[in-house]
Each structure stands twice: as C-alpha cells, then as structure tokens.
Design a protein around this motif. Structure first.
Motif, short mmCIF file in Angstrom:
data_model
loop_
_atom_site.label_atom_id
_atom_site.label_comp_id
_atom_site.label_asym_id
_atom_site.label_seq_id
_atom_site.Cartn_x
_atom_site.Cartn_y
_atom_site.Cartn_z
N VAL A 1 -42.45 70.86 21.77
CA VAL A 1 -42.94 70.74 20.39
C VAL A 1 -44.43 70.45 20.34
CG1 VAL A 1 -42.71 69.46 18.22
CG2 VAL A 1 -40.66 70.04 19.54
N LEU A 2 -44.87 69.50 21.15
CA LEU A 2 -46.28 69.10 21.10
C LEU A 2 -47.15 69.94 22.02
CD1 LEU A 2 -45.93 65.21 21.01
CD2 LEU A 2 -46.23 66.80 19.08
N GLY A 3 -46.53 70.69 22.91
CA GLY A 3 -47.29 71.56 23.81
C GLY A 3 -48.08 70.79 24.87
N GLU A 4 -47.65 69.60 25.19
CA GLU A 4 -48.34 68.81 26.20
C GLU A 4 -47.74 69.08 27.57
OE1 GLU A 4 -48.41 64.71 24.97
OE2 GLU A 4 -49.59 65.18 23.18
N LYS A 5 -48.52 68.84 28.59
CA LYS A 5 -48.05 69.05 29.95
C LYS A 5 -47.63 67.72 30.56
CE LYS A 5 -51.22 72.87 30.87
NZ LYS A 5 -50.55 74.01 30.66
N LEU A 6 -46.57 67.77 31.33
CA LEU A 6 -46.17 66.60 32.11
C LEU A 6 -46.80 66.73 33.49
CD1 LEU A 6 -42.42 66.22 31.11
CD2 LEU A 6 -44.38 64.96 30.25
N THR A 7 -47.34 65.63 33.98
CA THR A 7 -48.03 65.65 35.26
C THR A 7 -47.20 64.95 36.33
OG1 THR A 7 -49.15 63.55 34.88
CG2 THR A 7 -50.23 65.54 34.00
N LEU A 8 -47.71 64.97 37.53
CA LEU A 8 -47.07 64.27 38.63
C LEU A 8 -47.05 62.77 38.35
CD1 LEU A 8 -45.74 64.38 41.39
CD2 LEU A 8 -48.02 64.36 42.43
N ASN A 9 -48.08 62.25 37.69
CA ASN A 9 -48.09 60.83 37.32
C ASN A 9 -46.91 60.50 36.40
OD1 ASN A 9 -50.44 60.79 38.73
ND2 ASN A 9 -51.71 60.02 37.07
N HIS A 10 -46.65 61.38 35.42
CA HIS A 10 -45.50 61.18 34.54
C HIS A 10 -44.21 61.17 35.35
CE1 HIS A 10 -48.35 63.06 31.52
NE2 HIS A 10 -48.08 61.88 31.00
N ALA A 11 -44.08 62.15 36.25
CA ALA A 11 -42.86 62.26 37.06
C ALA A 11 -42.67 61.00 37.91
CB ALA A 11 -42.93 63.50 37.95
N CYS A 12 -43.74 60.49 38.49
CA CYS A 12 -43.63 59.27 39.30
C CYS A 12 -43.22 58.07 38.45
CB CYS A 12 -44.96 58.98 40.00
SG CYS A 12 -45.33 60.14 41.32
N GLY A 13 -43.84 57.93 37.29
CA GLY A 13 -43.49 56.83 36.39
C GLY A 13 -42.05 56.92 35.93
N PHE A 14 -41.61 58.11 35.55
CA PHE A 14 -40.24 58.30 35.12
C PHE A 14 -39.28 58.01 36.27
CE2 PHE A 14 -41.26 61.60 31.54
CZ PHE A 14 -41.94 60.61 30.84
N ALA A 15 -39.63 58.45 37.47
CA ALA A 15 -38.77 58.22 38.63
C ALA A 15 -38.59 56.72 38.89
CB ALA A 15 -39.34 58.91 39.87
N LEU A 16 -39.64 55.94 38.71
CA LEU A 16 -39.52 54.49 38.89
C LEU A 16 -38.59 53.88 37.84
CD1 LEU A 16 -43.21 53.63 39.78
CD2 LEU A 16 -41.22 53.54 41.31
N ILE A 17 -38.66 54.38 36.62
CA ILE A 17 -37.75 53.89 35.57
C ILE A 17 -36.31 54.28 35.90
CG2 ILE A 17 -37.15 54.12 33.12
CD1 ILE A 17 -40.24 54.36 32.63
N PHE A 18 -36.12 55.51 36.37
CA PHE A 18 -34.77 55.94 36.77
C PHE A 18 -34.26 55.08 37.92
CE2 PHE A 18 -35.94 60.43 35.20
CZ PHE A 18 -35.58 60.10 33.91
N ALA A 19 -35.14 54.71 38.85
CA ALA A 19 -34.73 53.83 39.95
C ALA A 19 -34.27 52.48 39.40
CB ALA A 19 -35.87 53.65 40.94
N GLY A 20 -34.98 51.97 38.42
CA GLY A 20 -34.56 50.72 37.78
C GLY A 20 -33.20 50.87 37.13
N ALA A 21 -32.96 52.01 36.50
CA ALA A 21 -31.66 52.25 35.87
C ALA A 21 -30.55 52.28 36.92
CB ALA A 21 -31.69 53.57 35.10
N TRP A 22 -30.84 52.83 38.08
CA TRP A 22 -29.85 52.86 39.15
C TRP A 22 -29.42 51.44 39.52
CZ3 TRP A 22 -29.86 51.05 44.21
CH2 TRP A 22 -28.79 51.48 45.00
N PHE A 23 -30.39 50.52 39.60
CA PHE A 23 -30.05 49.14 39.93
C PHE A 23 -29.17 48.49 38.85
CE2 PHE A 23 -33.56 49.46 42.96
CZ PHE A 23 -32.98 48.85 44.07
N VAL A 24 -29.45 48.80 37.60
CA VAL A 24 -28.65 48.22 36.51
C VAL A 24 -27.20 48.70 36.62
CG1 VAL A 24 -28.30 48.18 34.01
CG2 VAL A 24 -30.60 47.89 34.95
N PHE A 25 -27.01 49.98 36.89
CA PHE A 25 -25.65 50.53 36.92
C PHE A 25 -24.96 50.31 38.26
CE2 PHE A 25 -27.01 52.65 33.11
CZ PHE A 25 -25.83 52.71 32.37
N ARG A 26 -25.70 49.97 39.28
CA ARG A 26 -25.13 49.76 40.61
C ARG A 26 -24.22 48.53 40.62
NH1 ARG A 26 -25.34 47.33 45.34
NH2 ARG A 26 -25.32 48.53 47.24
N GLY A 27 -24.53 47.56 39.83
CA GLY A 27 -23.71 46.35 39.81
C GLY A 27 -24.35 45.25 40.64
N PRO A 28 -23.72 44.10 40.66
CA PRO A 28 -24.30 42.98 41.38
C PRO A 28 -24.34 43.20 42.88
CG PRO A 28 -22.25 42.33 40.30
CD PRO A 28 -22.50 43.77 40.00
#
Length: 116
Positions: free
Chosen positions: A88-115
């Motif tokens: 919609v906005l025509g913006e490009k996603l960069t490697l920096n975006h991918a790295c930042g998103f990957a770190l957030i996804f890694a955090g999500a993995w820890f939340v769902f992994r359990g204690p």
C-alpha cells in the motif's frame, strides 16, 4: 477438526490487524487531508478492529495465556504491517527490518516455548 478456540482467535486477530493497520497508517496515502478528518475516519475503522480483537482475546484466553495472546498479536501486527508497508505504501523492507523482526519472532518463540 482442531478446537476452534485455538484457530479462531488467530484468524480474528489477523483480520483485526488489517483494520488497525489501515486505521493507523492508511491515512499516510492522503497527506493533504485535514488531520481531524483522518482521526475520525481512523476511529471508525478502529471500531471494526475492536469488534474482532476483543472477542478474539476472549475466545483465545480459553486456551492461550494473556502473554501468549499479546505475543501472537504483536507477531501478527508485524506481518500485516510488513505486507501493508510494501503493497500500500510502496516502501521497501530492508535487511535491518528483517533482522529486527527476526529478533521479535525469537522472543515470541520463548513465550510459546513454555517455562524452562
């Protein structure tokens, strides 16, 4: 058939995020419109987001913790926003975006992994 309490909240959160992304960022395509108009339109769009997000969390809390629901919401938000930003906005996603998103996804993995 899977328990709807597992699947339905995910579907509803995806749809609610589509509405909220348009409410929060859709007006950027219309920079010449007065701010008060885009605020009112955004509120109108956000109403539909709430009509999906609130029941999604209520239904989802039967099988997910509040922390899992919030984490799910954030990951879905990133995915929906990434698609919106490019298409919609025509913006490009960069490697920096991918790295930042990957770190957030890694955090999500820890939340769902359990204690540990």
């Amino acid at each position: 058939m899977p328990n709807p309490s597992y699947v339905l909240p995910v579907v509803m959160l995806v749809l609610s995020n589509v509405f909220m992304t348009f409410a929060w960022y859709g007006h950027l395509k219309f920079g010449s419109k007065p701010l008060w108009i885009v605020v009112i339109v955004s509120w109108g769009i956000a109403f539909f987001e709430y009509c999906l997000a609130v029941p999604a969390n209520r239904i989802g809390h039967q099988v997910y913790s509040a922390a899992e629901l919030k984490t799910m919401q954030e990951v879905i938000t990133l995915l929906v926003f990434a698609v919106f930003s490019v298409t919609v906005l025509g913006e490009k996603l960069t490697l920096n975006h991918a790295c930042g998103f990957a770190l957030i996804f890694a955090g999500a993995w820890f939340v769902f992994r359990g204690p540990f």
